[in-house]
Motif scaffolding. Structure first.
Motif, PDB file in Angstrom:
ATOM      1  N   PRO A 153     -76.100 -55.003  56.959  1.00 53.07           N
ATOM      2  CA  PRO A 153     -74.785 -54.040  57.081  1.00 53.07           C
ATOM      3  C   PRO A 153     -73.493 -54.129  55.859  1.00 53.07           C
ATOM      4  N   ILE A 154     -73.519 -55.330  55.197  1.00 50.35           N
ATOM      5  CA  ILE A 154     -73.179 -55.396  53.935  1.00 50.35           C
ATOM      6  C   ILE A 154     -73.068 -54.192  53.049  1.00 50.35           C
ATOM      7  N   SER A 155     -74.884 -54.610  52.755  1.00 47.30           N
ATOM      8  CA  SER A 155     -75.582 -53.603  51.064  1.00 47.30           C
ATOM      9  C   SER A 155     -76.642 -52.686  51.976  1.00 47.30           C
ATOM     10  N   MET A 156     -76.306 -52.035  52.769  1.00 47.09           N
ATOM     11  CA  MET A 156     -77.764 -51.201  53.772  1.00 47.09           C
ATOM     12  C   MET A 156     -77.777 -49.751  53.633  1.00 47.09           C
ATOM     13  N   ASP A 157     -76.814 -49.480  52.546  1.00 50.65           N
ATOM     14  CA  ASP A 157     -77.075 -48.159  51.563  1.00 50.65           C
ATOM     15  C   ASP A 157     -77.235 -48.757  49.884  1.00 50.65           C
ATOM     16  N   SER A 158     -78.294 -49.292  49.935  1.00 49.90           N
ATOM     17  CA  SER A 158     -78.335 -49.448  49.083  1.00 49.90           C
ATOM     18  C   SER A 158     -80.323 -49.580  48.912  1.00 49.90           C
ATOM     19  N   ILE A 159     -80.640 -49.330  47.542  1.00 53.14           N
ATOM     20  CA  ILE A 159     -81.975 -48.864  47.798  1.00 53.14           C
ATOM     21  C   ILE A 159     -82.266 -49.001  46.219  1.00 53.14           C
ATOM     22  N   GLU A 202     -81.937 -42.539  51.779  1.00 53.37           N
ATOM     23  CA  GLU A 202     -80.910 -42.947  51.386  1.00 53.37           C
ATOM     24  C   GLU A 202     -79.649 -42.566  52.458  1.00 53.37           C
ATOM     25  N   ARG A 203     -80.305 -41.299  52.247  1.00 56.75           N
ATOM     26  CA  ARG A 203     -79.167 -40.658  52.848  1.00 56.75           C
ATOM     27  C   ARG A 203     -79.214 -40.743  55.390  1.00 56.75           C
ATOM     28  N   LEU A 204     -80.591 -40.825  55.033  1.00 55.50           N
ATOM     29  CA  LEU A 204     -80.886 -41.312  56.242  1.00 55.50           C
ATOM     30  C   LEU A 204     -79.787 -43.157  56.866  1.00 55.50           C
ATOM     31  N   ILE A 205     -80.091 -43.826  55.840  1.00 52.58           N
ATOM     32  CA  ILE A 205     -80.025 -45.115  55.578  1.00 52.58           C
ATOM     33  C   ILE A 205     -77.747 -44.859  56.108  1.00 52.58           C
TER      34      ILE A 205
END
Length: 118
Positions: A14-20, A46-49
């Motif tokens: 949850p803290i870094s969920m948006d990083s690919i 990335e948009r979906l996440i």
């Protein structure tokens, strides 16, 4: 338009969920999913996440109110879970064989509710 696929690493912490990232984190506490994606596929994921992550933050805010509507809270939880299922489905589609195996092993791939009675 870049159609060449590149390896990326995704974690759903949850803290870094948006990083690919193109680099592994190598943190024993995180499960990283390896995917092969074009730039456009990476941006779509990335948009979906980000949508799921944003909804998760909104959901956690629901529980800070003294009074809340349980039906609304349940609907929000269902919407969050549906979004998360969509993320795992997409990870499975883009995933390497190792990623596909990880998702199958933890039974997080949405199987379109093929089981009777669901």
């Amino acid at each position: 338009m870049d159609k060449e696929k590149q390896l990326y690493y995704v974690n759903l912490n949850p803290i870094s969920m948006d990083s690919i990232s193109t680099m592994r984190v190598n943190d024993g506490q995180l499960i990283e999913y390896e995917i092969a994606a074009t730039q456009a596929e990476k941006e779509e994921l990335e948009r979906l996440i980000n949508e799921v992550h944003k909804h998760d933050v909104e959901l956690s805010n629901l529980f800070t109110f003294k009074h809340f509507d349980e039906l609304t809270a349940d609907a929000d939880k269902d919407e969050y879970q549906t979004g998360l299922n969509d993320v795992y489905d997409r990870l499975y589609q883009l995933g390497t064989e190792v990623t596909k195996q990880q998702i199958q092993e933890i039974h997080l791939q949405n199987e379109d509710d093929n089981e009777p009675g669901l």
